[in-house]
Design an enzyme around this catalytic site. Structure first.
Site, PDB file in Angstrom:
ATOM      1  N   GLY A  62       0.913  -1.414  -0.014  1.00 56.15           N
ATOM      2  CA  GLY A  62      -0.051  -0.035   0.058  1.00 56.15           C
ATOM      3  C   GLY A  62       0.908   1.202  -0.033  1.00 56.15           C
ATOM      4  CB  SER A  63      -0.243   4.865   0.948  1.00 55.54           C
ATOM      5  OG  SER A  63       0.456   6.026   1.149  1.00 55.54           O
ATOM      6  CB  THR A  64       5.353   5.396   0.205  1.00 53.74           C
ATOM      7  OG1 THR A  64       4.641   6.786  -0.229  1.00 53.74           O
ATOM      8  CG2 THR A  64       5.341   4.579  -1.077  1.00 53.74           C
TER       9      THR A  64
END
Lengths: 134, 399
Positions: A62-64
């Site tokens: 998922g998102s960093t």
């Protein structure tokens, strides 16, 4: 007792009870940085809190921005004792470095077949060992 | 890993805490991936901007960085914020949220970062060149930089891209190395790709089935930047894919090694339909149409205007397009704004449906043409989504 070889990424020696997620974790979205709770309703650990637990999960995804969520867990005093994963990736590594949470990966056996939430383990990054006490 | 004397000094803390922590991030991650050295980067793109996603913890991190006076060493751009920086009130953003959002951006600006507030810097004049090393973090932009332009960046984390911006360096591993850019799966695209959302469905399907790998797509007959960004964003959302090749279109497709690919898979109408079915959640009453994931280009906006023809958006439906403020200010876009607005279409800049609190959770039923947007929106327990091609969704919400 059982010893597992691991790779140490962020150093530390801790002992504690574990939470095992069978599915990959997106720290942004799956974990609430304020409370430390798992808020992904599809995860079997839904509602559990990471505080003072050793969190075992197959991999990050998922998102960093997930790294700041890990850092947020530290700032909000709900950080896990340590993170254990099959293969650490950038999001988890950066978060663990910022938050100074011991992080290990590459266990030499498939720990997901052995470990269950509630088991006690010791992580010792100097010795590159994870010891399962059951 | 080999470090120069200057790099050693930064790491040791001789140049201050902010640079030491930045170097620690870069070097430790480099060690994990067996990097032999650090390499200079041409630009950085930093995520971790929307207050919705970063929350309060970002300010503690800023406090750490603010212990020294540091500036970015290369051109650095920012990802979208949680609101339109001008029209945030109209979006229903609270003044508390806005205050935090302004504070975050002000801090980034104090580091010398340009507040572009877009996930698609390549649409506003910041296209990377072939072979350049970068440290970008927005996953769809990473994929576009690697795939469409042949530049080289790993999928940086929000903090590591910032660390690279401040030091001008990244570790030499992963996609910076030619040998790691070869495809692992060959996908024969048998389905027709008739709309932007079809490219999105292809990407979402691949990422779901072949997580973290590099695909080589063949039999795709068209790939412009607008199609490429739909494919890129969906691949990254479902499968963390940071690089793809498309035969005859992407710059490395002719030089990569495809002889050694063992797995060959087909993407047919059946698989395509499967992705649309997967997101078909809305049973009644569409409330919002959300377009612009990744941020809309002028061509995207023009296409919507063309499909709209003389029709109007139904009264009980909101229709929002997300883009960068730079695109919104283009003369060509400005000339369409009044007409679009009078017929019920709003264009918001600087933000998007994934990172603004005004979208996910605030609306119960949302239609989009982006699988990435659908993926993130339906995570909010209260939000249902539907993935549809532009033409079909316009038909449904216009009269």
């Amino acid at each position: 007792m059982m010893e597992v070889r691991i790779r140490a990424i962020v150093e530390g020696k801790v002992e504690g009870s574990i939470l095992v997620s069978r599915s990959a974790i997106s720290f942004l979205g799956d974990i609430d940085a304020k409370t430390g709770k798992i808020i992904d309703s599809e995860n079997s650990l839904y509602g559990e809190c990471l505080k003072d637990k050793i969190f075992v999960f197959p991999r990050g995804k998922g998102s960093t921005v997930g790294s700041y969520v890990i850092y947020g867990l530290r700032i909000n005093n709900v950080a896990p004792l340590a993170l254990v994963t099959k293969e650490a990736e950038t999001i988890v590594i950066a978060g663990a470095i910022l938050a100074d949470i011991p992080l290990v990966d590459q266990p030499d056996i498939d720990i997901f077949n052995i470990l269950e939430s509630g088991d006690n383990v010791i992580i010792d990054t100097n010795e590159k060992k994870l010891i399962i006490k059951k | 890993m080999y470090l120069t004397k200057t790099q050693e000094e930064m790491l040791s803390g001789a140049k201050g805490v902010a640079l030491a922590k930045s170097m620690e991030l870069i070097v430790k991650i480099g060690d994990v991936y067996n990097a032999n050295q650090l390499i200079p980067i041409k630009s950085a793109q930093v995520a971790g901007v929307s207050y919705l996603t970063v929350g309060e913890s970002i300010f503690s991190f800023f406090d750490l960085l603010a212990k020294d006076t540091v500036k970015v060493k290369v051109p650095t751009w920012l990802n979208p914020a949680g609101m339109d920086m001008k029209n945030w009130q109209e979006m229903g953003i609270s003044s508390d949220f806005a205050e935090k959002q302004f504070k975050i951006i002000k801090f980034y600006e104090s580091l010398g970062i340009e507040p572009t507030l877009t996930c698609a810097p390549y649409l506003i004049g910041h296209q990377p060149s072939f072979g350049e090393n970068l440290a970008w973090s927005e996953s769809s932009a990473v994929s576009i930089a690697n795939s469409f332009y042949g530049a080289r960046t790993n999928r940086e984390g929000a903090p590591t891209s910032l660390a690279s911006a401040l030091t001008g360096l990244t570790a030499n591993y992963g996609l910076h190395l030619t040998e790691n850019r070869n495809p692992e799966f060959l996908i024969k695209v048998k389905a027709n790709l008739d709309s932007l959302s079809d490219y999105s469905a292809l990407g979402y399907w691949y990422g779901k089935n072949f997580h973290g790998s590099i695909p080589y797509f063949e039999n795709i007959s068209h790939l412009d930047i607008n199609e490429a960004k739909m494919l890129a964003s969906a691949l990254a959302a479902s499968g963390s894919v940071a690089l793809y090749h498309v035969k005859d279109f992407t710059p490395e497709s002719s030089s990569v090694d495809i002889k050694n690919i063992e797995e060959k898979v087909e993407f047919t109408e059946y698989e395509k339909k499967g992705i649309y079915e997967y997101f078909k959640q809305i049973r009644k009453g569409v409330e919002l149409v959300a377009i612009g994931c990744p941020h809309a280009s002028y061509e995207d906006i023009k296409l919507i205007h063309a499909i709209l023809q003389s029709r109007e958006i139904k009264k009980n439906v909101e229709f929002w397009i997300f883009t960068s403020s730079k695109t919104k200010k283009l003369v060509e876009v400005e000339s369409l704004l009044n007409d679009l607005e009078s017929r019920g279409i709003k264009i918001y800049a600087d933000t998007c449906m994934v990172v603004s609190p005004s979208v996910g959770g605030a609306f119960k039923n949302i239609i989009t043409n982006s699988a990435k947007a659908a993926h993130y929106l339906c995570r909010a327990d209260t939000t249902m989504v539907d993935l549809l091609p532009l033409k079909s969704l316009m038909k449904e919400v216009t009269e």
